[in-house]
Write a protein that holds these residues in place. Structure first.
Motif, PDB file in Angstrom:
ATOM      1  N   TYR A   1       0.836  -1.205   0.000  1.00 20.99           N
ATOM      2  CA  TYR A   1       0.000   0.000   0.000  1.00 20.99           C
ATOM      3  C   TYR A   1       0.870   1.255   0.000  1.00 20.99           C
ATOM      4  CZ  TYR A   1      -3.952   3.018   1.261  1.00 20.99           C
ATOM      5  OH  TYR A   1      -4.903   3.992   1.283  1.00 20.99           O
ATOM      6  N   SER A   2       2.005   1.204   0.693  1.00 23.35           N
ATOM      7  CA  SER A   2       2.882   2.378   0.766  1.00 23.35           C
ATOM      8  C   SER A   2       3.579   2.667  -0.569  1.00 23.35           C
ATOM      9  CB  SER A   2       3.923   2.199   1.873  1.00 23.35           C
ATOM     10  OG  SER A   2       4.864   1.212   1.515  1.00 23.35           O
ATOM     11  N   GLU A   3       3.605   1.700  -1.496  1.00 20.13           N
ATOM     12  CA  GLU A   3       4.222   1.892  -2.817  1.00 20.13           C
ATOM     13  C   GLU A   3       3.312   2.641  -3.789  1.00 20.13           C
ATOM     14  OE1 GLU A   3       7.165  -1.664  -3.912  1.00 20.13           O
ATOM     15  OE2 GLU A   3       5.070  -2.288  -3.848  1.00 20.13           O
ATOM     16  N   ILE A   4       2.064   2.811  -3.427  1.00 25.42           N
ATOM     17  CA  ILE A   4       1.059   3.379  -4.320  1.00 25.42           C
ATOM     18  C   ILE A   4       0.993   4.890  -4.107  1.00 25.42           C
ATOM     19  CG2 ILE A   4      -1.399   3.330  -4.881  1.00 25.42           C
ATOM     20  CD1 ILE A   4      -1.316   0.370  -3.881  1.00 25.42           C
ATOM     21  N   ASN A   5       0.868   5.653  -5.195  1.00 22.78           N
ATOM     22  CA  ASN A   5       0.840   7.111  -5.046  1.00 22.78           C
ATOM     23  C   ASN A   5      -0.476   7.580  -4.422  1.00 22.78           C
ATOM     24  OD1 ASN A   5      -1.159   7.784  -7.054  1.00 22.78           O
ATOM     25  ND2 ASN A   5       0.388   7.723  -8.652  1.00 22.78           N
ATOM     26  N   ASP A   6      -0.499   8.843  -4.018  1.00 22.75           N
ATOM     27  CA  ASP A   6      -1.636   9.381  -3.267  1.00 22.75           C
ATOM     28  C   ASP A   6      -2.951   9.312  -4.032  1.00 22.75           C
ATOM     29  OD1 ASP A   6      -0.065   9.886  -1.067  1.00 22.75           O
ATOM     30  OD2 ASP A   6       0.286  11.984  -1.577  1.00 22.75           O
ATOM     31  N   GLU A   7      -2.921   9.599  -5.329  1.00 25.56           N
ATOM     32  CA  GLU A   7      -4.148   9.554  -6.134  1.00 25.56           C
ATOM     33  C   GLU A   7      -4.701   8.126  -6.185  1.00 25.56           C
ATOM     34  OE1 GLU A   7      -5.471  10.280 -10.742  1.00 25.56           O
ATOM     35  OE2 GLU A   7      -3.852  11.499  -9.930  1.00 25.56           O
ATOM     36  N   GLN A   8      -3.818   7.155  -6.392  1.00 24.43           N
ATOM     37  CA  GLN A   8      -4.236   5.751  -6.437  1.00 24.43           C
ATOM     38  C   GLN A   8      -4.715   5.292  -5.068  1.00 24.43           C
ATOM     39  OE1 GLN A   8      -0.512   4.461  -7.925  1.00 24.43           O
ATOM     40  NE2 GLN A   8      -1.040   4.806 -10.063  1.00 24.43           N
ATOM     41  N   LYS A   9      -4.065   5.775  -4.008  1.00 26.26           N
ATOM     42  CA  LYS A   9      -4.491   5.426  -2.646  1.00 26.26           C
ATOM     43  C   LYS A   9      -5.917   5.890  -2.373  1.00 26.26           C
ATOM     44  CE  LYS A   9      -0.153   5.079  -0.171  1.00 26.26           C
ATOM     45  NZ  LYS A   9       0.789   5.714   0.719  1.00 26.26           N
ATOM     46  N   LYS A  10      -6.265   7.062  -2.899  1.00 25.95           N
ATOM     47  CA  LYS A  10      -7.634   7.572  -2.702  1.00 25.95           C
ATOM     48  C   LYS A  10      -8.656   6.611  -3.298  1.00 25.95           C
ATOM     49  CE  LYS A  10      -6.487  12.458  -2.550  1.00 25.95           C
ATOM     50  NZ  LYS A  10      -6.549  13.736  -3.263  1.00 25.95           N
ATOM     51  N   ALA A  11      -8.393   6.136  -4.511  1.00 31.79           N
ATOM     52  CA  ALA A  11      -9.311   5.203  -5.171  1.00 31.79           C
ATOM     53  C   ALA A  11      -9.390   3.885  -4.401  1.00 31.79           C
ATOM     54  CB  ALA A  11      -8.866   4.947  -6.609  1.00 31.79           C
ATOM     55  N   ILE A  12      -8.250   3.412  -3.953  1.00 28.49           N
ATOM     56  CA  ILE A  12      -8.217   2.147  -3.205  1.00 28.49           C
ATOM     57  C   ILE A  12      -8.875   2.320  -1.838  1.00 28.49           C
ATOM     58  CG2 ILE A  12      -6.659   0.484  -2.105  1.00 28.49           C
ATOM     59  CD1 ILE A  12      -4.801   1.003  -4.594  1.00 28.49           C
ATOM     60  N   GLN A  13      -8.617   3.449  -1.189  1.00 29.58           N
ATOM     61  CA  GLN A  13      -9.225   3.708   0.118  1.00 29.58           C
ATOM     62  C   GLN A  13     -10.744   3.800  -0.001  1.00 29.58           C
ATOM     63  OE1 GLN A  13      -7.471   3.741   3.055  1.00 29.58           O
ATOM     64  NE2 GLN A  13      -9.491   3.696   3.982  1.00 29.58           N
ATOM     65  N   LYS A  14     -11.226   4.411  -1.078  1.00 32.45           N
ATOM     66  CA  LYS A  14     -12.680   4.495  -1.295  1.00 32.45           C
ATOM     67  C   LYS A  14     -13.278   3.093  -1.384  1.00 32.45           C
ATOM     68  CE  LYS A  14     -16.161   6.533  -4.387  1.00 32.45           C
ATOM     69  NZ  LYS A  14     -17.200   5.843  -3.718  1.00 32.45           N
ATOM     70  N   LEU A  15     -12.628   2.206  -2.128  1.00 35.66           N
ATOM     71  CA  LEU A  15     -13.117   0.828  -2.211  1.00 35.66           C
ATOM     72  C   LEU A  15     -13.086   0.156  -0.846  1.00 35.66           C
ATOM     73  CD1 LEU A  15     -11.552  -0.536  -5.493  1.00 35.66           C
ATOM     74  CD2 LEU A  15     -13.928   0.036  -5.055  1.00 35.66           C
ATOM     75  N   LYS A  16     -12.012   0.369  -0.132  1.00 38.34           N
ATOM     76  CA  LYS A  16     -11.884  -0.230   1.199  1.00 38.34           C
ATOM     77  C   LYS A  16     -13.000   0.262   2.110  1.00 38.34           C
ATOM     78  CE  LYS A  16      -8.486  -1.025   4.807  1.00 38.34           C
ATOM     79  NZ  LYS A  16      -8.971  -0.441   6.023  1.00 38.34           N
ATOM     80  N   ASP A  17     -13.262   1.559   2.078  1.00 35.08           N
ATOM     81  CA  ASP A  17     -14.302   2.145   2.932  1.00 35.08           C
ATOM     82  C   ASP A  17     -15.702   1.717   2.503  1.00 35.08           C
ATOM     83  OD1 ASP A  17     -12.288   3.444   4.293  1.00 35.08           O
ATOM     84  OD2 ASP A  17     -12.626   5.369   3.297  1.00 35.08           O
ATOM     85  N   ASP A  18     -15.947   1.696   1.180  1.00 33.95           N
ATOM     86  CA  ASP A  18     -17.287   1.413   0.659  1.00 33.95           C
ATOM     87  C   ASP A  18     -17.642  -0.071   0.668  1.00 33.95           C
ATOM     88  OD1 ASP A  18     -17.486   4.102   0.215  1.00 33.95           O
ATOM     89  OD2 ASP A  18     -17.348   3.974  -1.966  1.00 33.95           O
TER      90      ASP A  18
END
Length: 171
Positions: A37-54
């Motif tokens: 997860y730490s290898e992923i840039n901030d924009e990609q983290k937002k998309a992944i975090q949204k999936l994780k949250d949703d």
């Protein structure tokens, strides 16, 4: 539900192709490590975090001391692999899951260790099979993927694009 351990390159490619949401609709139980997860840039983290949250589909594992030692052991025995690579390999073994990666060296080592390994082309096949991507969209996204990552197997890419452009599945 199938457990799938994601390497960063898979998540990055899916984010670039805007396919994370469709990917999350597959019948997979998804895991990755906090190191990946730490290898992923901030924009990609937002998309992944949204999936994780949703959807609670992507679960970030926090590695404890026992896991750290297991990962370090894989790292010590496999020159050329990163700690992050060994972390997803270790968890795929620990959880008896499928490893999703596009990293050739990681694929080879994990397969030798008896781990089922799949890549981004497998994901495309599943998205089409489950009708989450139309043939047309799959062909367009696959072509874009190859432009972004020309290390993928061209023969397999071309085979799929041709079939999907002809509105049929892979035989």
């Amino acid at each position: 539900m199938k457990i799938v351990i994601n390497d960063a390159n898979i998540l990055i490619d899916l984010a670039k192709l805007d396919l994370l949401e469709k990917f999350s609709q597959l019948d997979f139980e998804l895991y990755t490590t906090d190191f990946v997860y730490s290898e992923i840039n901030d924009e990609q983290k937002k998309a992944i975090q949204k999936l994780k949250d949703d959807t609670s589909l992507i679960i970030i594992e926090t590695i404890n001391n026992e896991d750290y030692r297991g990962i370090q052991s894989l790292l010590d025995d496999n020159n050329g692999l990163s700690f992050e690579d060994c972390s997803v390999w270790y968890y795929s073994k620990k959880l008896m899951g499928t490893l999703l990666t596009g990293d050739g060296k990681l694929r080879k080592q994990a397969k030798k260790n008896g781990i089922e390994v799949r890549g981004i082309i497998y994901i495309f096949d599943k998205l089409v099979e489950k009708e989450l991507l139309s043939f047309t969209d799959a062909a367009e996204k696959m072509d874009l993927l190859f432009q972004l990552n020309n290390r993928l197997p061209k023969k397999e890419i071309d085979k799929r694009i041709k079939a999907w452009q002809e509105n049929k599945g892979i035989e």
